[in-house]
Every structure is written in C-alpha cells, then in structure tokens.
Design an enzyme around this catalytic site. Structure first.
Site, PDB file in Angstrom:
ATOM      1  N   CYS A 136       0.215   7.785  -3.442  1.00  0.00           N
ATOM      2  CA  CYS A 136      -0.086   9.222  -3.399  1.00  0.00           C
ATOM      3  C   CYS A 136      -0.710   9.665  -4.722  1.00  0.00           C
ATOM      4  O   CYS A 136      -0.010   9.794  -5.730  1.00  0.00           O
ATOM      5  CB  CYS A 136       1.191  10.014  -3.114  1.00  0.00           C
ATOM      6  SG  CYS A 136       0.945  11.794  -3.095  1.00  0.00           S
ATOM      7  N   CYS A 139       0.480  13.115  -6.003  1.00  0.00           N
ATOM      8  CA  CYS A 139       1.845  13.138  -6.550  1.00  0.00           C
ATOM      9  C   CYS A 139       1.897  12.529  -7.948  1.00  0.00           C
ATOM     10  O   CYS A 139       2.573  13.047  -8.830  1.00  0.00           O
ATOM     11  CB  CYS A 139       2.798  12.313  -5.692  1.00  0.00           C
ATOM     12  SG  CYS A 139       2.773  12.694  -3.967  1.00  0.00           S
ATOM     13  N   ASP A 140       1.240  11.390  -8.118  1.00  0.00           N
ATOM     14  CA  ASP A 140       1.487  10.580  -9.308  1.00  0.00           C
ATOM     15  C   ASP A 140       0.301  10.478 -10.260  1.00  0.00           C
ATOM     16  O   ASP A 140       0.423   9.854 -11.328  1.00  0.00           O
ATOM     17  CB  ASP A 140       1.931   9.160  -8.889  1.00  0.00           C
ATOM     18  CG  ASP A 140       3.184   9.192  -8.021  1.00  0.00           C
ATOM     19  OD1 ASP A 140       3.968  10.142  -8.175  1.00  0.00           O
ATOM     20  OD2 ASP A 140       3.363   8.291  -7.190  1.00  0.00           O
TER      21      ASP A 140
END
Ligand SMILES: Cc1cc2nc3c(=O)[nH]c(=O)nc-3n(C[C@H](O)[C@H](O)[C@H](O)COP(=O)(O)OP(=O)(O)OC[C@H]3O[C@@H](n4cnc5c(N)ncnc54)[C@H](O)[C@@H]3O)c2cc1C
Lengths: 308, 116
Positions: A136, A139-140
């Site tokens: 992701c 997200c990261d």
C-alpha cells in the site's frame, strides 16, 4: 457446539456479499454474512471512490459502513473476523463451522470471498512484511523519504504507484517479469516521463534479506537465469490479485486461476451454492460489477430457497 | 488529535503512561485511518466487545499525534516501515510488537500467548 439455522449464508462481506445481504434480507430471507476480516473487503483498501454511480466521491471505508448499515437495517446478521474451519455444501443442508466452535446450517450459500493482493512467494517475504515490504503506497509511502525503493509489477497499479512514490523516494526501480507493460498508454507514458524511475525488465525478486528490516533483494533475470543482489530500503508489490478460494479446492469447480465457475444465474457446480463478485471467473472487477453480481446471486438464491 | 474508531484513545504521553502502568495487559495500535490500520482497529473492537479479553486494555493512538513518539520511538519498533505499529505491554513492558496489517487470527495468537 452452538448451532444456528439460516435460510441463506453469504461468505464474504465485500460489496458483492453486502449487496446480496441487502437483497436477501429485504426479501425476508433469514441471512447471515460471515467474513474472515473487516466488513467492506477490498473497498476498505480504497481511499477515494469516484466511479460509484450516484455518489460523487466517497472513501471505501464510508461506502462499506453505509452498505453494512443498510444490510443490518433489513435484518441481515453479520459476523466479521471469524474463520471458516469446516465447509460442507454438498448436501441439501449446507453446513459451515466457524472458529471450530459454532455450526451454521443453511438452505443456500453465496460465496463472495473476493480476492487479495498476490504475493511473490519469494524467500523472506513473510518476514519483511511491514519491515520494508509493503502492498500500500498511500499507507507506507512516507516512511521512504529520500530512500531507494523497488516497485514490483508492470500493470496500471504498479506504474501509477511507482509515479506516486517518487513524491517520497529518491529513486524508484520498477522490476517487471516481461519486456513490456500491461498498463494503459497514459500510465506508461507518465512513468517513462518521470526522471526518478528506472526499470529492470524480464526479472523478478526471488529473495529478501536483512536484519531488523529489509536491506537487500535478490533479483533474477528470467531470460538468463542470472541472479544479483541489490541494496534497497523498501519494496512495494503490485502484481495483481488472486481469488480467495483455498477452502473450496476439490469441493467446487474452479478454473486454472482458481476462480469459481458460474452460469448466467451465478450458480456454481454445487446445487444451492452461488458465487458473486471478484471471486468468480469474469473480466471486469469493480465495485459496480460486484454489486450487480450480489444482486443476481441473491435473487436466484432466494428463488432457489422458495422452490425447495 | 484522535482516531475515529470506537476504541478508547490515547491522546497524550500522560494517558499512555497511565494506561500501561495501571493495567497488567495492554494492546495499543498506533496508526491512521488507512487501509492497513482499519482492519486492526476492527479486530480490537471485536475482541473488546466479545468479553473474552476483559483482562486486556485495548487502545488506539493517532500516529501523527506528536505524543505518539512514545510508540514510534520504541526500540521494538525501530525496523518498522508499515502502519500500524501495534504494541503489546505486560506490566508496563513491551512483550510483542508488530508492523502493518494483522488478521484476527494473528492478534488472537499474540493475546493468548502473551496475556495468558
Ligand atoms: C487498491 C484498490 C483500489 C480499488 N479502487 C476501486 C475503485 O475506485 N472503484 C471500483 O469500482 N473498484 C475498485 N477496486 C476494485 C473493487 O474494490 C473490487 O472489485 C471489489 O471490492 C470486489 O468486491 P467483492 O465483494 O467481490 O470482493 P472483496 O471486496 O474482495 O470482498 C471479499 C470479502 O470476503 C472476505 N473473505 C475472503 N476469504 C474469506 C473466507 N475464507 N471466509 C470468510 N470471508 C472471506 C474478505 O475478508 C472480504 O471482506 C479497487 C481495488 C483495490 C484493491
């Protein structure tokens, strides 16, 4: 063991399962939805949904919440974070056991277990998930400010995410198994125009190594068979999705990609068992197509129950 | 600066110290409202509501809250590169920490092993 009876059990609470739950409960069919994870399925992975008709813009999380609320309002029961430990739908009464402790029986079943991101299945992949391996970018991505990363894949998701990750990373290397991309022209052009992106084609990652976190990958050239080490801070994997059908193997007809085979009524090879959404063999996998499948499967399952 | 979940939140360093010092078993999930974090909050809510884990304090904390350095800078989280950071405390000490999404089964295994 606790035992409960329902008319219909739906496995999977993504858009297909939730829609089936809405339709079946509204038709006064006692319905239970079981999910191994959070309600919403892959929708929860989507920050912004802009192509769901009638809703100009929403997040996957909000759309999931609304669908869940709608299903419950019609009397549908939903149990999330439960594991199916026994599945026998070969007889008239379908039997499903969850967490080895609760038995559910039903007259019909809809399988709507969707898909999950495909793993490389390379050595060390499990160990470094969250410690240098991610699925992701949104997200990261910000953990990789000014770091060097790899994006594995050559489809639309891989190339679009490679471009978006250049916001953070100093260099992005795309590793792809073919010598061509399977993405739209505009995605390829945008990636090629980005000076921070480099390419290693006809190659794949066969190993991940490091101590506390990921430090090196082993890249194999698929043409020559040669392997080389590359020092890297992070790897983002976008190599498509695979159907969640492990628990059905040998029990229901699947194709070579492990997708469930259905007829036009979304009936499977098992009497009284239907399939809906990304888990079945089809070409277009979207929320709208899953919602359509959920509708068709639910109406046919309700007819099946009423005719028995 | 709080997460929009049904869990009890940790807002400050003081809250953090209080919860880990006043409870034998604590699970804290530090993340954002993102795809890898939401499933972990959901599992925590499920376990909290099940009644099977009344001996565990379940809390969340917003990763971007400045006071979340109490989680972000833990030595046990030093190699973490994926949200959320989930940390398990027994008698105020870290007994386990995980990075990124975790399934109900994975969380249950940790709870049952560490907080017997
Ligand atoms: C990052 C991303 C972005 C996307 N963006 C969009 C978009 O903008 N618009 C769009 O239309 N589509 C989008 N899609 C595609 C869309 O999300 C999917 O096509 C859709 O969610 C499929 O719905 P489904 O109900 O068939 O399956 P899923 O959404 O995959 O749901 C399946 C459910 O079944 C559960 N399950 C799996 N195995 C089991 C089991 N053994 N037992 C019990 N439960 C199980 C899962 O936990 C899950 O909740 C996106 C997908 C991704 C990954």
């Amino acid at each position: 063991m606790e035992k409960y009876d329902f008319d219909l059990i739906i496995i999977g609470a993504g858009p297909a399962g939730l829609t089936a739950g809405i339709y079946a409960s509204r038709a006064k069919t006692s319905t239970l939805i079981l999910d191994i994870g959070i309600v919403g399925g892959q929708m929860v992975l989507t920050y912004e949904i802009a192509n769901y008709p009638g809703v100009e813009q929403t997040s996957g999380f909000m759309l999931s919440k609304t669908m869940k609320k709608q299903a419950i309002s019609f009397g549908c029961e939903i149990k999330s974070n439960v594991k199916i430990t026994h599945f026998d739908c070969s007889r008239k009464v379908k039997k499903i056991i969850v967490n080895d402790s609760i038995e559910y029986n039903a007259k019909a079943v809809i399988i709507a277990t969707g898909g999950r991101p495909r793993s490389l299945n390379a050595k060390g992949e499990e160990i470094f998930k969250g410690k240098g391996i991610s699925y992701c970018a949104t997200c990261d991505g910000d953990f990789y400010q000014n770091k060097e990363i790899i994006v594995v894949g050559g489809g639309n998701s891989a190339l679009e995410e490679a471009v978006s990750l250049t916001k953070y990373a100093s260099k992005v290397t795309v590793v792809h198994q073919f010598n061509y991309f399977q993405a739209f022209d505009f995605a390829i052009k945008e990636a090629k125009a980005n000076g921070k992106i480099e390419y290693i084609m006809e190659s794949t990652i066969v190993g991940f190594e490091g101590h506390e976190k990921l430090e090196n990958v082993i890249i194999k050239n698929l043409k020559t068979g040669k392997e080389h080490y590359m020092k890297i801070d992070g790897v983002f994997i976008f190599i498509g999705y695979e159907p969640n059908t492990e628990f059905l193997k040998g029990k229901i007809d699947l194709n070579e990609r492990n997708e469930i085979l259905t007829n036009d009524d979304l009936a499977t090879s098992l009497d009284g068992v239907f399939a809906a959404g990304d888990v079945r063999k089809k070409n277009i996998r979207q929320i709208t197509t899953s919602v359509a499948d959920g509708t068709i499967a639910a109406i046919n399952a309700v007819n099946y129950i009423q005719c028995k | 600066m709080l997460l929009q979940t049904n869990l009890k939140h940790i807002a400050t360093e003081d809250d953090f110290n209080k919860i880990i010092n006043e409870n034998e078993n604590v699970m804290i999930c530090c993340g954002r409202m993102g795809p890898m974090c939401l499933p972990v909050y959901d599992v925590m809510e499920e376990f909290e509501n099940s009644g099977d884990y009344n001996h565990v304090g379940f809390r969340d904390m917003l990763f971007d809250n400045p006071d979340a350095h109490v989680i972000r800078n833990l030595p046990e989280c030093s190699g973490f590169m994926g949200l959320p950071f989930t940390v398990y405390f027994k008698n105020g000490k870290v007994v386990k920490a995980t990075s990124s999404i975790q399934s109900a089964e994975q969380v249950k295994e940790i709870l049952d092993t560490e907080f017997k």
